[in-house]
Design a protein around this motif. Structure first.
Motif, PDB file in Angstrom:
ATOM      1  N   GLY A   1       0.649  -1.149   0.216  1.00  0.00           N
ATOM      2  CA  GLY A   1      -0.236  -0.089   0.129  1.00  0.00           C
ATOM      3  C   GLY A   1       0.928   1.395  -0.121  1.00  0.00           C
ATOM      4  N   TYR A   2       0.104   2.059   0.263  1.00  0.00           N
ATOM      5  CA  TYR A   2       0.991   3.619   0.340  1.00  0.00           C
ATOM      6  C   TYR A   2       1.573   3.573   1.545  1.00  0.00           C
ATOM      7  CZ  TYR A   2       1.483   8.757   0.256  1.00  0.00           C
ATOM      8  OH  TYR A   2       2.147   9.816  -0.264  1.00  0.00           O
ATOM      9  N   LEU A   3       2.532   3.471   2.439  1.00  0.00           N
ATOM     10  CA  LEU A   3       2.726   3.618   3.626  1.00  0.00           C
ATOM     11  C   LEU A   3       4.329   3.871   3.923  1.00  0.00           C
ATOM     12  CD1 LEU A   3       2.158  -0.291   4.466  1.00  0.00           C
ATOM     13  CD2 LEU A   3       0.997   1.552   4.863  1.00  0.00           C
ATOM     14  N   PRO A   4       4.845   5.641   3.358  1.00  0.00           N
ATOM     15  CA  PRO A   4       5.761   6.595   2.943  1.00  0.00           C
ATOM     16  C   PRO A   4       6.507   6.184   4.328  1.00  0.00           C
ATOM     17  CG  PRO A   4       3.743   7.457   3.379  1.00  0.00           C
ATOM     18  CD  PRO A   4       3.190   5.985   2.578  1.00  0.00           C
ATOM     19  N   PRO A   5       7.257   6.109   4.448  1.00  0.00           N
ATOM     20  CA  PRO A   5       8.748   5.920   3.415  1.00  0.00           C
ATOM     21  C   PRO A   5       9.053   4.485   2.942  1.00  0.00           C
ATOM     22  CG  PRO A   5      10.054   5.996   5.620  1.00  0.00           C
ATOM     23  CD  PRO A   5       8.198   6.375   5.556  1.00  0.00           C
ATOM     24  N   LEU A   6       7.797   3.301   3.473  1.00  0.00           N
ATOM     25  CA  LEU A   6       8.017   2.142   3.470  1.00  0.00           C
ATOM     26  C   LEU A   6       8.373   1.532   2.375  1.00  0.00           C
ATOM     27  CD1 LEU A   6       6.896   0.372   7.018  1.00  0.00           C
ATOM     28  CD2 LEU A   6       9.261   1.240   6.337  1.00  0.00           C
TER      29      LEU A   6
ATOM     30  N   ALA B   1      -0.422  10.846   5.972  1.00  0.00           N
ATOM     31  CA  ALA B   1       0.199  11.143   6.878  1.00  0.00           C
ATOM     32  C   ALA B   1       0.762  12.928   5.798  1.00  0.00           C
ATOM     33  CB  ALA B   1       1.706  10.140   5.830  1.00  0.00           C
ATOM     34  N   GLU B   2      -0.080  13.316   4.588  1.00  0.00           N
ATOM     35  CA  GLU B   2       0.486  14.691   3.417  1.00  0.00           C
ATOM     36  C   GLU B   2      -0.319  15.453   5.307  1.00  0.00           C
ATOM     37  OE1 GLU B   2       1.946  11.745   0.683  1.00  0.00           O
ATOM     38  OE2 GLU B   2      -0.270  11.850   2.429  1.00  0.00           O
ATOM     39  N   GLN B   3      -1.689  15.000   5.372  1.00  0.00           N
ATOM     40  CA  GLN B   3      -2.348  16.319   5.880  1.00  0.00           C
ATOM     41  C   GLN B   3      -1.637  16.031   7.249  1.00  0.00           C
ATOM     42  OE1 GLN B   3      -6.202  14.216   4.365  1.00  0.00           O
ATOM     43  NE2 GLN B   3      -7.365  15.921   5.522  1.00  0.00           N
ATOM     44  N   MET B   4      -1.070  15.055   7.886  1.00  0.00           N
ATOM     45  CA  MET B   4      -0.673  14.747   9.282  1.00  0.00           C
ATOM     46  C   MET B   4      -0.048  16.234   9.381  1.00  0.00           C
ATOM     47  SD  MET B   4      -2.429  12.693  11.852  1.00  0.00           S
ATOM     48  CE  MET B   4      -1.702  11.263  10.985  1.00  0.00           C
ATOM     49  N   SER B   5       0.978  16.097   8.876  1.00  0.00           N
ATOM     50  CA  SER B   5       2.765  16.709   8.556  1.00  0.00           C
ATOM     51  C   SER B   5       1.823  18.302   8.723  1.00  0.00           C
ATOM     52  CB  SER B   5       3.518  16.646   7.789  1.00  0.00           C
ATOM     53  OG  SER B   5       2.797  16.714   6.558  1.00  0.00           O
ATOM     54  N   VAL B   6       1.086  18.873   7.374  1.00  0.00           N
ATOM     55  CA  VAL B   6       0.864  19.760   7.868  1.00  0.00           C
ATOM     56  C   VAL B   6      -0.149  20.617   9.005  1.00  0.00           C
ATOM     57  CG1 VAL B   6      -0.960  21.466   6.228  1.00  0.00           C
ATOM     58  CG2 VAL B   6       0.564  19.325   5.101  1.00  0.00           C
ATOM     59  N   MET B   7      -0.699  19.740   9.532  1.00  0.00           N
ATOM     60  CA  MET B   7      -1.395  19.981  10.252  1.00  0.00           C
ATOM     61  C   MET B   7      -1.032  20.301  11.419  1.00  0.00           C
ATOM     62  SD  MET B   7      -5.040  17.570   9.802  1.00  0.00           S
ATOM     63  CE  MET B   7      -5.678  18.584  11.575  1.00  0.00           C
ATOM     64  N   LEU B   8       0.084  19.609  12.004  1.00  0.00           N
ATOM     65  CA  LEU B   8       1.198  19.581  13.208  1.00  0.00           C
ATOM     66  C   LEU B   8       2.035  20.829  12.676  1.00  0.00           C
ATOM     67  CD1 LEU B   8       3.306  18.214  15.352  1.00  0.00           C
ATOM     68  CD2 LEU B   8       4.320  17.130  13.359  1.00  0.00           C
ATOM     69  N   LYS B   9       2.975  21.363  11.600  1.00  0.00           N
ATOM     70  CA  LYS B   9       3.562  22.719  11.209  1.00  0.00           C
ATOM     71  C   LYS B   9       2.631  23.823  11.533  1.00  0.00           C
ATOM     72  CE  LYS B   9       6.895  25.000   8.892  1.00  0.00           C
ATOM     73  NZ  LYS B   9       8.168  24.906  10.019  1.00  0.00           N
TER      74      LYS B   9
END
Length: 288
Positions: free
Chosen positions: A79-84, A203-211
């Protein structure tokens, strides 16, 4: 060096630990975890010797073919499991490791990407197929056979200010903690009594929301937080990564109908890949 919060055997009591995972993927930006990569690599080399001896006993008498002329075709779902695992173009740590496994096993492995839940359904219903990277669960073990561990990961609370090194600190802080929607980590937070949680789809949303301060902390794999921050154009050095609070084994699994000889070839191939210098080169590309 921080001690593990609990012995791995306690976290995964039903696993066969003759397969000792050889890599702890820790964020290089962590200021609290204190892991020394050279120490981990020394530990890995020690574990390899024990693992190879065990695999030699378990696979005695099974043919292991690595000649390209003997290559057989398999399909492996992820699946889409970045960065794995990311996509066909960007690949990912586990995808590149699976390419090495295919080379060592003399198998033509076609990697197919799908949303993670669909990837699991496809692997479950495609005879002889593979699935990676799959964490262990009792429910999943009824549908798949586990071949060998590809990676050993750690998860932590990631913030932009004070470190959160335990579940208790996360609760006491009152911080809003982001976690992937419907994930095992979401269930872990519930089990430990963490209630100030916001489940987020990507994960994209998560990083933006944390920032941007819409969440105060992110409970995820340390390496994922650093990778996603870099991908979004943020400085991963600004992340404060707490001590690991959970550890996970990311497995290569297979459909129940996989041929036992193919399973043996894959298992032996994984053990050889762990000793291949390219293993660490792949990891380093995604963690620096």
């Amino acid at each position: 060096m921080h001690a593990l919060k609990r012995p791995i055997q306690e976290q995964f009591p039903v696993l066969d630990f003759s397969y000792t995972p050889l890599i702890i993927i820790a964020s290089q930006t962590s200021r609290t975890s204190g892991w020394d990569l050279s120490v981990l690599r020394s530990f890995a080399c020690t574990c390899v010797r024990a693992l190879v001896f065990g695999l030699g006993l378990g696979l005695a008498g099974q043919p292991v073919l690595s000649s390209p002329a003997a290559a057989e075709e398999l399909v492996a779902f992820t699946g889409y499991l970045p960065p794995l695992s990311i996509n066909e173009q960007e690949k990912g740590i586990a995808v590149e490791l699976m390419e090495l496994v295919a080379e060592e096993a003399g198998l033509d492995i076609k990697i197919r990407f799908a949303p993670w839940r669909r990837a699991q359904l496809l692997a479950e219903n495609t005879p002889g197929s593979l699935l990676f990277t799959a964490a262990y669960s009792r429910n999943r073990s009824e549908k798949f056979q586990y071949i060998a561990p590809l990676l050993y990961t750690e998860s932590a609370f990631v913030t932009l200010d004070q470190p959160l090194d335990t579940f208790e600190k996360a609760i006491e802080s009152g911080k809003v903690i982001g976690v992937h929607l419907g994930s095992q980590r979401s269930q872990i937070l519930q089990r430990f009594g963490v209630r100030n949680v916001e489940e987020i789809p990507s994960a994209e949303q998560m990083s933006v929301m944390l920032k941007t301060g819409r969440i105060d902390a992110w409970y995820t794999m340390s390496v994922r937080a650093s990778y996603m921050f870099r991908q979004q154009g943020y400085d991963p050095g600004s992340l404060v990564i707490g001590a690991p609070v959970t550890h996970g084994i990311q497995w290569l699994a297979a459909n129940k109908d996989l041929d036992p000889q193919i399973r043996g070839r894959l298992s032996a191939a994984v053990s050889r890949v762990w000793r291949d210098p390219r293993y660490w080169q792949i990891v380093d590309r995604y963690t620096h």
